[in-house]
Design a protein around this motif. Structure first.
Motif, PDB file in Angstrom:
ATOM      1  N   PRO A   1       0.811  -1.229   0.000  1.00  0.00           N
ATOM      2  CA  PRO A   1       0.000   0.000   0.000  1.00  0.00           C
ATOM      3  C   PRO A   1       0.842   1.276   0.000  1.00  0.00           C
ATOM      4  CG  PRO A   1      -0.860  -1.586   1.564  1.00  0.00           C
ATOM      5  CD  PRO A   1       0.434  -2.140   1.092  1.00  0.00           C
ATOM      6  N   GLU A   2       2.015   1.228   0.642  1.00  0.00           N
ATOM      7  CA  GLU A   2       2.840   2.433   0.705  1.00  0.00           C
ATOM      8  C   GLU A   2       3.403   2.837  -0.656  1.00  0.00           C
ATOM      9  OE1 GLU A   2       5.378  -1.096   2.175  1.00  0.00           O
ATOM     10  OE2 GLU A   2       3.319  -0.346   2.421  1.00  0.00           O
ATOM     11  N   ASN A   3       3.346   1.920  -1.639  1.00  0.00           N
ATOM     12  CA  ASN A   3       3.840   2.256  -2.981  1.00  0.00           C
ATOM     13  C   ASN A   3       2.796   2.968  -3.843  1.00  0.00           C
ATOM     14  OD1 ASN A   3       6.181   0.998  -2.280  1.00  0.00           O
ATOM     15  ND2 ASN A   3       5.904  -0.810  -3.581  1.00  0.00           N
ATOM     16  N   MET A   4       1.523   2.902  -3.447  1.00  0.00           N
ATOM     17  CA  MET A   4       0.460   3.443  -4.281  1.00  0.00           C
ATOM     18  C   MET A   4       0.560   4.951  -4.514  1.00  0.00           C
ATOM     19  SD  MET A   4      -1.259   1.016  -5.506  1.00  0.00           S
ATOM     20  CE  MET A   4      -2.612   1.965  -6.188  1.00  0.00           C
ATOM     21  N   PRO A   5       0.862   5.776  -3.485  1.00  0.00           N
ATOM     22  CA  PRO A   5       0.962   7.219  -3.749  1.00  0.00           C
ATOM     23  C   PRO A   5       1.992   7.555  -4.825  1.00  0.00           C
ATOM     24  CG  PRO A   5       0.813   6.820  -1.410  1.00  0.00           C
ATOM     25  CD  PRO A   5       0.989   5.478  -2.048  1.00  0.00           C
ATOM     26  N   ARG A   6       3.117   6.858  -4.815  1.00  0.00           N
ATOM     27  CA  ARG A   6       4.157   7.135  -5.813  1.00  0.00           C
ATOM     28  C   ARG A   6       3.682   6.718  -7.204  1.00  0.00           C
ATOM     29  NH1 ARG A   6       7.780   3.878  -7.949  1.00  0.00           N
ATOM     30  NH2 ARG A   6       7.401   2.269  -6.363  1.00  0.00           N
ATOM     31  N   ILE A   7       2.995   5.574  -7.292  1.00  0.00           N
ATOM     32  CA  ILE A   7       2.482   5.107  -8.582  1.00  0.00           C
ATOM     33  C   ILE A   7       1.471   6.100  -9.140  1.00  0.00           C
ATOM     34  CG2 ILE A   7       1.117   3.294  -9.697  1.00  0.00           C
ATOM     35  CD1 ILE A   7       2.410   1.327  -7.688  1.00  0.00           C
ATOM     36  N   GLU A   8       0.562   6.566  -8.294  1.00  0.00           N
ATOM     37  CA  GLU A   8      -0.452   7.518  -8.740  1.00  0.00           C
ATOM     38  C   GLU A   8       0.165   8.856  -9.130  1.00  0.00           C
ATOM     39  OE1 GLU A   8      -3.236   7.621  -5.564  1.00  0.00           O
ATOM     40  OE2 GLU A   8      -4.191   5.721  -6.123  1.00  0.00           O
ATOM     41  N   GLU A   9       1.207   9.247  -8.427  1.00  0.00           N
ATOM     42  CA  GLU A   9       1.894  10.497  -8.773  1.00  0.00           C
ATOM     43  C   GLU A   9       2.542  10.384 -10.148  1.00  0.00           C
ATOM     44  OE1 GLU A   9       5.467  13.398  -7.050  1.00  0.00           O
ATOM     45  OE2 GLU A   9       4.761  11.679  -5.880  1.00  0.00           O
ATOM     46  N   ASN A  10       3.091   9.181 -10.454  1.00  0.00           N
ATOM     47  CA  ASN A  10       3.714   8.982 -11.765  1.00  0.00           C
ATOM     48  C   ASN A  10       2.692   9.028 -12.905  1.00  0.00           C
ATOM     49  OD1 ASN A  10       6.259   8.689 -10.638  1.00  0.00           O
ATOM     50  ND2 ASN A  10       6.132   6.455 -10.515  1.00  0.00           N
ATOM     51  N   LEU A  11       1.440   8.767 -12.583  1.00  0.00           N
ATOM     52  CA  LEU A  11       0.398   8.784 -13.604  1.00  0.00           C
ATOM     53  C   LEU A  11      -0.236  10.162 -13.790  1.00  0.00           C
ATOM     54  CD1 LEU A  11      -1.390   5.405 -12.784  1.00  0.00           C
ATOM     55  CD2 LEU A  11      -0.115   5.945 -14.870  1.00  0.00           C
ATOM     56  N   LEU A  12       0.098  11.095 -12.921  1.00  0.00           N
ATOM     57  CA  LEU A  12      -0.485  12.429 -13.011  1.00  0.00           C
ATOM     58  C   LEU A  12      -0.094  13.121 -14.308  1.00  0.00           C
ATOM     59  CD1 LEU A  12      -2.160  14.662 -11.714  1.00  0.00           C
ATOM     60  CD2 LEU A  12      -0.081  15.437 -10.521  1.00  0.00           C
ATOM     61  N   GLY A  13       1.173  12.995 -14.686  1.00  0.00           N
ATOM     62  CA  GLY A  13       1.645  13.622 -15.928  1.00  0.00           C
ATOM     63  C   GLY A  13       0.917  13.100 -17.152  1.00  0.00           C
ATOM     64  N   PRO A  14       0.854  11.764 -17.346  1.00  0.00           N
ATOM     65  CA  PRO A  14       0.104  11.240 -18.495  1.00  0.00           C
ATOM     66  C   PRO A  14      -1.361  11.662 -18.499  1.00  0.00           C
ATOM     67  CG  PRO A  14       1.519   9.534 -17.580  1.00  0.00           C
ATOM     68  CD  PRO A  14       1.615  10.712 -16.658  1.00  0.00           C
ATOM     69  N   PHE A  15      -1.982  11.749 -17.311  1.00  0.00           N
ATOM     70  CA  PHE A  15      -3.382  12.178 -17.262  1.00  0.00           C
ATOM     71  C   PHE A  15      -3.525  13.603 -17.777  1.00  0.00           C
ATOM     72  CE2 PHE A  15      -6.843  14.395 -15.111  1.00  0.00           C
ATOM     73  CZ  PHE A  15      -7.914  13.600 -15.456  1.00  0.00           C
ATOM     74  N   GLU A  16      -2.675  14.506 -17.279  1.00  0.00           N
ATOM     75  CA  GLU A  16      -2.780  15.908 -17.678  1.00  0.00           C
ATOM     76  C   GLU A  16      -2.395  16.110 -19.139  1.00  0.00           C
ATOM     77  OE1 GLU A  16      -0.327  17.903 -14.864  1.00  0.00           O
ATOM     78  OE2 GLU A  16      -1.889  17.974 -13.308  1.00  0.00           O
ATOM     79  N   GLU A  17      -1.484  15.276 -19.643  1.00  0.00           N
ATOM     80  CA  GLU A  17      -0.994  15.452 -21.009  1.00  0.00           C
ATOM     81  C   GLU A  17      -1.931  14.831 -22.047  1.00  0.00           C
ATOM     82  OE1 GLU A  17       2.987  14.384 -23.699  1.00  0.00           O
ATOM     83  OE2 GLU A  17       2.964  13.999 -21.543  1.00  0.00           O
ATOM     84  N   HIS A  18      -2.526  13.693 -21.711  1.00  0.00           N
ATOM     85  CA  HIS A  18      -3.307  12.969 -22.705  1.00  0.00           C
ATOM     86  C   HIS A  18      -4.811  12.938 -22.412  1.00  0.00           C
ATOM     87  CE1 HIS A  18       0.411  11.606 -24.549  1.00  0.00           C
ATOM     88  NE2 HIS A  18       0.825  11.155 -23.377  1.00  0.00           N
ATOM     89  N   GLU A  19      -5.172  12.603 -21.167  1.00  0.00           N
ATOM     90  CA  GLU A  19      -6.581  12.392 -20.862  1.00  0.00           C
ATOM     91  C   GLU A  19      -7.341  13.701 -20.685  1.00  0.00           C
ATOM     92  OE1 GLU A  19      -9.909   9.890 -20.304  1.00  0.00           O
ATOM     93  OE2 GLU A  19      -7.903   9.628 -21.178  1.00  0.00           O
ATOM     94  N   GLU A  20      -6.729  14.661 -20.002  1.00  0.00           N
ATOM     95  CA  GLU A  20      -7.430  15.916 -19.735  1.00  0.00           C
ATOM     96  C   GLU A  20      -7.808  16.651 -21.025  1.00  0.00           C
ATOM     97  OE1 GLU A  20      -6.356  19.793 -17.173  1.00  0.00           O
ATOM     98  OE2 GLU A  20      -6.188  17.919 -16.055  1.00  0.00           O
ATOM     99  N   PRO A  21      -6.897  16.754 -22.023  1.00  0.00           N
ATOM    100  CA  PRO A  21      -7.316  17.398 -23.284  1.00  0.00           C
ATOM    101  C   PRO A  21      -8.483  16.677 -23.962  1.00  0.00           C
ATOM    102  CG  PRO A  21      -4.920  17.259 -23.164  1.00  0.00           C
ATOM    103  CD  PRO A  21      -5.456  16.462 -22.017  1.00  0.00           C
ATOM    104  N   LYS A  22      -8.528  15.346 -23.861  1.00  0.00           N
ATOM    105  CA  LYS A  22      -9.652  14.598 -24.431  1.00  0.00           C
ATOM    106  C   LYS A  22     -10.964  14.978 -23.739  1.00  0.00           C
ATOM    107  CE  LYS A  22      -7.030  10.457 -25.740  1.00  0.00           C
ATOM    108  NZ  LYS A  22      -6.878   9.000 -25.478  1.00  0.00           N
ATOM    109  N   LEU A  23     -10.903  15.123 -22.410  1.00  0.00           N
ATOM    110  CA  LEU A  23     -12.103  15.483 -21.660  1.00  0.00           C
ATOM    111  C   LEU A  23     -12.560  16.899 -21.997  1.00  0.00           C
ATOM    112  CD1 LEU A  23     -11.169  13.944 -18.184  1.00  0.00           C
ATOM    113  CD2 LEU A  23     -12.897  13.101 -19.779  1.00  0.00           C
ATOM    114  N   LEU A  24     -11.612  17.816 -22.144  1.00  0.00           N
ATOM    115  CA  LEU A  24     -11.961  19.187 -22.514  1.00  0.00           C
ATOM    116  C   LEU A  24     -12.700  19.204 -23.861  1.00  0.00           C
ATOM    117  CD1 LEU A  24      -8.643  21.013 -21.531  1.00  0.00           C
ATOM    118  CD2 LEU A  24     -10.854  21.276 -20.401  1.00  0.00           C
ATOM    119  N   LYS A  25     -12.195  18.429 -24.803  1.00  0.00           N
ATOM    120  CA  LYS A  25     -12.829  18.363 -26.122  1.00  0.00           C
ATOM    121  C   LYS A  25     -14.173  17.658 -26.035  1.00  0.00           C
ATOM    122  CE  LYS A  25     -11.923  16.893 -30.882  1.00  0.00           C
ATOM    123  NZ  LYS A  25     -10.956  16.249 -31.802  1.00  0.00           N
ATOM    124  N   GLN A  26     -14.239  16.569 -25.277  1.00  0.00           N
ATOM    125  CA  GLN A  26     -15.478  15.803 -25.160  1.00  0.00           C
ATOM    126  C   GLN A  26     -16.617  16.642 -24.606  1.00  0.00           C
ATOM    127  OE1 GLN A  26     -15.060  12.194 -22.862  1.00  0.00           O
ATOM    128  NE2 GLN A  26     -17.254  12.025 -22.503  1.00  0.00           N
TER     129      GLN A  26
END
Length: 286
Positions: free
Chosen positions: A29-54
């Motif tokens: 469980p202690e590894n989860m915050p780091r894993i989620e932090e590593n996914l923040l960049g891909p979310f903001e770079e790829h997923e968020e623009p898709k949501l804005l357009k959607q």
């Protein structure tokens, strides 16, 4: 249709949740915050623009308001993205396939899917056209086409061995074809039977390459066509597609193993949704 789409979407969400649960069971469980932090960049770079357009909004603030109106939030969207990304990586780490594909397997696939590699006759051509609607009498349109045809014939006689487009300048200046102004009357690869005008469809697959057609009539006007290139119907050779076949066979192996893995996970799962209540995963997948 809506209910069918929702059922399919729920099934995909269930698989994602099951895979994510398996991942969470094995990762400290202690590894989860780091894993989620590593996914923040891909979310903001790829997923968020898709949501804005959607959602047709221009800022993160507007997106958050729209998601809230729909009973969701940006945090929910981020969590969903994280679970999907983690589930995808997890299943790829668990499924290993035999990467070697024998030559006889390649050939067998090609023979069994021969129809997938067949292609129809195609022609690339150019056109001059005069629309009947521009004239009070169709004979006037025919006469205008004949005059334009004489100019095309003179070009052809002056360039008997020229394989490129002859009609470009004539088409741009005088043709009524919808391709005239844009492409000088040139038409891209056309499959036999694809044209509404039967006379043109027949001509572009019967004329010698480079020859002018006689004046052809369609419902909307008169035409002269010239074939630039033609491909006869055939089948793509095995040697040209064997690399693609190898990847398809490996994809099939992967999908089969993934389905077996997911079936095993579903077998022990109880799923509750607002659509189905509390059911086993096997029942939900139907």
């Amino acid at each position: 249709v809506r209910d069918q789409l929702m059922q399919r979407h729920i099934a995909q969400l269930v698989d994602t949740k099951l895979l994510y649960r398996e991942f969470a069971r094995e990762v400290p469980p202690e590894n989860m915050p780091r894993i989620e932090e590593n996914l923040l960049g891909p979310f903001e770079e790829h997923e968020e623009p898709k949501l804005l357009k959607q959602f047709n909004v221009n800022s993160r603030r507007e997106l958050e308001l729209e998601l809230t109106r729909l009973g969701s939030s940006l945090n929910d969207a981020r969590r969903s993205f994280n679970e999907k990304a983690i589930a995808g990586e997890w299943v790829r780490s668990k499924i290993k396939i035999n990467e070697e594909v024998r030559p006889d397997e390649l050939l067998s696939y090609y023979q069994q899917h021969a129809a997938d590699y067949e292609y129809p006759a195609q022609a690339r051509w150019e056109e001059l056209m005069v629309r009947k609607g521009r004239f009070a009498d169709p004979q006037q349109a025919y006469a205008a086409m004949a005059e334009l045809g004489n100019a095309a014939w003179q070009l052809s006689a002056a360039n008997p061995n020229y394989g490129g487009p002859l009609f470009s300048d004539l088409a741009k200046a005088h043709s009524d074809s919808f391709k005239a102004a844009e492409d000088g009357g040139q038409r891209d690869w056309t499959t036999r039977g694809a044209l509404k005008a039967a006379a043109i469809d027949e001509a572009i697959f019967a004329l010698p390459v480079g020859a002018l057609s006689p004046i052809l009539e369609s419902e909307s006007g008169f035409h002269i066509v010239r074939v630039l290139e033609r491909k006869v119907a055939g089948r793509t050779p095995f040697t040209e597609v064997q690399a693609d076949i190898r990847e398809k066979i490996k994809d099939e192996r992967y999908r089969e193993k993934m389905e077996k893995y997911l079936t095993k996970l579903r077998g022990n799962a109880q799923i509750w949704t607002v659509c189905t209540g509390n059911v086993s995963a096997d029942v939900l997948m139907g």
